[in-house]
Scaffold this active site. Structure first.
Site, PDB file in Angstrom:
ATOM      1  CG  ASP A   1       9.748   9.070  24.875  1.00  0.00           C
ATOM      2  OD1 ASP A   1      10.276   7.750  25.470  1.00  0.00           O
ATOM      3  OD2 ASP A   1       9.377   9.966  25.660  1.00  0.00           O
TER       4      ASP A   1
ATOM      5  CG  ASN B   1      -8.559 -10.584 -15.222  1.00  0.00           C
ATOM      6  OD1 ASN B   1      -9.926 -11.053 -15.059  1.00  0.00           O
ATOM      7  ND2 ASN B   1      -8.277  -9.101 -15.306  1.00  0.00           N
TER       8      ASN B   1
ATOM      9  CG  ASP C   1       6.869  13.888  23.403  1.00  0.00           C
ATOM     10  OD1 ASP C   1       7.779  14.211  22.577  1.00  0.00           O
ATOM     11  OD2 ASP C   1       6.384  13.112  24.457  1.00  0.00           O
TER      12      ASP C   1
ATOM     13  CD  GLU D   1     -10.474  -1.723 -16.986  1.00  0.00           C
ATOM     14  OE1 GLU D   1     -12.383  -2.059 -15.939  1.00  0.00           O
ATOM     15  OE2 GLU D   1     -10.214  -2.611 -17.791  1.00  0.00           O
TER      16      GLU D   1
ATOM     17  CG  ASP E   1      10.983  13.786  20.173  1.00  0.00           C
ATOM     18  OD1 ASP E   1      12.315  14.314  20.434  1.00  0.00           O
ATOM     19  OD2 ASP E   1      10.790  13.903  20.970  1.00  0.00           O
TER      20      ASP E   1
END
Length: 965
Positions: A345, A746, A680, A303, A684
């Site tokens: 770029d 578990n 940038d 949980e 873009d």
């Protein structure tokens, strides 16, 4: 100082002089740092008020809101009530133990969430918006939250406006105010005074916080910050942002619910079986059985998994920030592991972004410059024979200049005149600022413009002299469509005329030139001469030099208003020359490209530079040895189908516009690629938003691009993208590691309890009168959950990346968190854990398959201890499904701190008298510990054997083993 609230007229109704006086400002020097700090203390930070802070005690109590935890608390209360009724022991040990474990689990969950919140808060601080401000006469970048009334700010295309401000100087400024007024079209701005009351949308001399600059630039005086801004007044209080739920967290929540249903079904079956077969004869026994069922569910259901995942994601993202990649959206971390393309770029990302002018070519010859970076030191020399003298104000050669350089020709006559004009134009048509401080020389603004200023200084053209001769009176900012920037200047020598200085892409500039400067005269620019200049431009590109053209023209001073100029002035220009600049590849970029390729990621270069320059740099970095390149013009001619085929083969795109990036991204995505795209500029933003991972530049990027991106690079470095991919893969891998560990451990516990009850009469857990004895008690299950699911699981979450992380192909898009192979490993470990623990119980009891002579408490303690040791051995297995646990065994220092801690806690619960009472344990001998450890270690050896078989089978079938944890 008087604030706008103290004035009868609003800021837009006051003249610039009135406001400057009221705010005790200085339009040239700005505020001093001392005064800015004093005002920051007086008026507070430029931030909207945060939402109501949730007290820590409320966050802690929230840990108890889980249904299963509430059931445990109810069980604790009932157990304590039964103790009060029966008084069979000195203290209600069971109730105390259950409550203590629940409390410790809550505390652990609170700490995990707190660490996650702190990590996210740290990331927000790192990614805080910045503003350009003039302080002490120097333009600098500061955190926007530190702006104060009276500051002089500079805003440019792509910036998000950081505060409400009155315009004092504008250049073709337009802003988008849709977020504030609903106006969909950009609004033109100027400095004109407004005398009558006006609505927000009509206040053309004001700019407002939260809106963006779409065109032009301006200086403005800050008049309102934080809650006092128009945006602040409308917003009122900033609502708390709900926590972001990633696909990963949703899938884990689904897994948790599925396991919950399965475990609850098993718990109900167990409880029913015990009640029907075990002859439950008292309320106390019935309560023990019910408490056991709840404890089993709590122990088996992870949980706390969402909290652990959030903590691991947040801490991992913080590590990414330390490697210069700030993740703005958590889903990007998941997507990074699937990235197949990095479309980058060139300038500043693959290269250093420290442009240095190397060559100036004019009508009379070629001039070369030495020196690197932004230091205005270097030699200026002519490559044309016959030029023998430097001008007096040119810098002397550096002592380290090579002998052959000393023998080069010097500059005089026509070549000198042309050089001075070329560099004067380049310097004036620039908005960058060259600064010197204790750390050396640096450029505030565009690196290309900074390089031009440095070149002018090397040639002896000083800023003060140029300022005195050419006073700027107007500007046309650079746009990607025109590929030009133009400034207008008052000519102090000829006051009746204005000078137009233009710089930009040579091919775009030449189309607007009709004359050429030759010495002190101008001549017609013939078609033959145009071809020659373009050929020279090609030669510069072949040298990997980025080229700019510079030109000018003269206009009558009274022809038009300078601040309302348009691009019509950019025609009939006089071409002066070409300037070639070098931006060398980053040293780390070549290695980063190699690492990306080894990781199955294809790097792609997308640049606005010349195709030849792009191919040279791409070849040097190993991006495209074949030197194939597609230009923007060619790309526009391709259909979508042709482009889809092209992007599979071509890795270099040159002379492209931001709009072309969007087409490339979509073509890659149609081909099934997962793309990380850098950008940038304002234009873009669509490509960044469309790509799977938008990566904005933190240094050169605009606010608009950063807002559209999933990730921001603080150093604009390609290597940081690759590092982010590595961190993203590591984070996802670590999540799988602790999932593998938690679920397998578990499931082992559930199987022990389930088959322990079903096989009670076979392994000796059923008494002579038919009563079923449980393999483990509720308190013991809860303890196992606390000891093994705590520190070891978190340690796996910060496991360091292995060497294999960047040697395997990207994770398939849409691949589930838990793969079929993982489920096999989880089930395999769970079965081994159950069999081993049940055999230990059998060997400890007088009845069963293996004859023993111990008591029930002894057998339960042995089972309890064996299960804990199974988990601690299993944590080593969980680091990989395929790779041996002994590879990099000691690389995780946190894991080797967590294991001894868990062992120490286990020793305490077995030997400390108070804990013995609480958890119904008995002391064990060294022989007992060796037996538990020997059986528990089987999970390690058997899992190692299964991994060995898998690797051998993979090698035999000649399929590469992806060493994926």
């Amino acid at each position: 100082m008087h604030t706008s609230e103290q004035n009868k007229k609003d800021s837009y109704q006051q003249s610039i002089q009135e406001l400057v006086s009221a705010y005790e400002a200085d339009t040239r020097l700005g505020l001093s740092e001392t005064e800015a700090l004093a005002r920051l203390e007086r008026y507070g930070r430029n931030e909207l008020p945060a939402g109501k802070v949730i007290p820590r005690w409320q966050k802690f109590l929230a840990q108890f809101q889980n249904v299963l935890v509430i059931l445990l608390l109810i069980a604790t209360a009932i157990s304590a009530g039964l103790w009060l009724y029966e008084r069979e022991s000195a203290l209600p040990y069971e109730a105390i133990a259950i409550f203590a474990v629940v409390l410790l689990n809550a505390l652990m969950g609170y700490i995990q969430e707190s660490r996650a919140e702190e990590a996210v808060a740290a990331l927000r601080r790192m990614s805080a918006a910045r503003a350009k401000v003039v302080r002490d006469g120097v333009q600098r970048s500061v955190i926007a939250a530190e702006l104060v009334p009276g500051d002089i700010i500079l805003v440019e295309e792509g910036d998000t406006i950081p505060a409400d401000a009155r315009l004092i100087q504008t250049t073709a400024l337009q802003t988008s105010e849709a977020a504030l007024t609903g106006e969909s079209l950009p609004v033109s701005k100027d400095t004109g005074l407004i005398t009558e009351p006006s609505e927000l949308g009509d206040r053309h001399n004001m700019i407002f916080s939260g809106t963006t600059v779409t065109f032009g630039r301006a200086y403005a005086l800050v008049v309102a910050i934080g809650a006092q801004t128009q945006m602040g007044r409308i917003a009122g209080m900033l609502a708390m942002v709900p926590p972001e739920t990633t696909l990963l967290q949703k899938e884990l929540a689904h897994i948790g619910k599925l396991l919950g249903i399965i475990v609850m079904a098993i718990a109900i079956i167990m409880i029913t079986t015990i009640i029907l077969i075990g002859k439950v004869s008292s309320l106390a026994v019935l309560m023990d059985v019910l408490i056991l069922g709840v404890a089993l569910a709590v122990a088996a259901i992870p949980e706390g998994l969402p909290a652990v995942v959030t903590a691991v994601l947040a801490l991992g993202v913080q590590r990414m920030a330390c490697r210069n990649a700030i993740v703005r959206h958590l889903p990007a971390v998941e997507t990074l592991g699937s990235a197949t393309i990095i479309a980058s770029d060139k300038t500043g990302t693959l290269t250093k972004n420290e442009m240095t002018v190397r060559v100036v070519i004019t009508a009379s010859g070629r001039i070369e410059m030495t020196g690197t970076g932004y230091s205005p030191k270097g030699e200026v020399r002519s490559c044309s024979p016959g030029n023998n003298d430097y001008p007096d104000n040119f810098p002397q050669a550096d002592p380290g200049v090579m002998e052959e350089d000393k023998a080069s020709g010097r500059i005089e006559g026509a070549l000198r005149h042309e050089l001075e004009w070329a560099l004067a134009i380049a310097d004036r048509a620039s908005n960058a600022v060259l600064q010197h401080n204790a750390d050396g020389w640096r450029v505030e603004g565009d690196p290309t413009e900074g390089a031009l200023i440095v070149a002018a200084r090397k040639a002896g053209l000083e800023a003060d002299a140029l300022d005195a001769r050419f006073e700027r009176v107007g500007e046309l900012p650079f746009t990607s469509e025109r590929k030009l920037m133009t400034t207008l200047h008052a000519n102090k020598k000829k006051r009746e005329c204005l000078l137009v200085f233009t710089k930009g892409a040579p091919d775009a500039l030449l189309t607007r030139c009709s004359l050429e400067l030759v010495g002190e005269e101008t001549r017609a620019l013939t078609p033959e001469r145009r071809s020659e200049i373009l050929k020279l431009n090609e030669e510069l590109a072949a040298e990997a030099l980025r080229s700019l053209g510079v030109a000018f023209r003269s206009l009558p001073a009274d022809a038009f208003e300078a601040d309302r100029a348009d691009e019509s002035i950019e025609y009939n220009l006089v071409f002066v020359g070409l300037i070639g600049m070098l931006d060398p590849p980053r040293e780390e970029a070549k290695n980063a490209v190699s690492r990306a390729k080894a990781a199955g990621i294809r790097p792609i270069m997308i640049t606005g530079d010349h195709p030849v320059t792009a191919t040279v740099i791409a070849a040097q970095l190993g991006i495209a040895e074949d030197r194939r390149v597609v230009t923007g013009a060619k790309l526009e001619q391709l259909s979508d189908e042709e482009l889809d085929r092209t992007v599979k083969e071509v890795s270099v795109y040159a002379r492209v516009n931001p709009e072309h990036k969007l087409r490339i991204v979509k073509a890659l995505q149609r081909g099934g690629e997962v793309t990380a795209m850098t950008g940038d500029g304002v234009n873009d933003a669509p490509a960044l938003k469309t790509s799977d991972i938008g990566v904005a530049m933190g240094i050169t990027g605009t606010d608009v691009s950063r807002e559209a991106a999933d990730m921001v690079l603080t150093d604009d470095n390609f290597a940081s993208i690759v590092a982010a991919v590595e961190e993203g893969r590591t984070i996802f891998s670590n999540i799988r590691k602790f999932l593998r560990y938690l679920l397998s451990s578990n499931i082992g516990e559930v199987l022990v309890m389930f088959f322990g009850v079903l096989l009670a009469n076979i392994i000796g857990l059923q008494t002579e009168d038919g009563l079923i004895v449980l393999p483990l008690l509720a308190t013991q299950l809860l303890w196992i959950n606390f000891v093994t699911d705590g520190a070891p699981a978190l340690a796996l979450g910060v496991d360091p990346p292995g060497a294999h992380v960047m040697r395997r192909p990207p994770r398939a898009k849409g691949e589930r968190v838990i793969t079929p192979e993982m489920w096999f490993g989880i089930a395999f470990v769970g079965v081994i854990t159950a069999i081993g623990t049940l055999l230990v119980i059998d060997a400890c009891l007088p009845q069963g398959l293996i004859e023993g002579a111990g008591s029930i408490p002894y057998a339960q303690t042995m089972a309890f201890n064996t299960l804990v040791l199974f988990s601690l051995f299993n944590v080593l297995n969980a680091r990989s499904d395929k790779q041996s646990a002994f590879v990099g065994l000691f690389s995780n220092k946190w894991l080797w701190s967590a294991i001894p801690l868990s062992l120490l806690l286990q020793v305490a619960v077995i030997y400390v008298p108070f804990l013995q009472h609480a958890f119904s344990t008995v002391s064990l001998s060294l022989r007992d510990w060796l037996l538990c450890a020997g059986v528990a270690s089987s999970v390690l050896w058997l899992r190692e054997l299964s991994k060995l078989i898998y690797r051998a089978a993979s090698q035999a079938s000649r399929s590469p083993v992806a060493q994926q944890p």
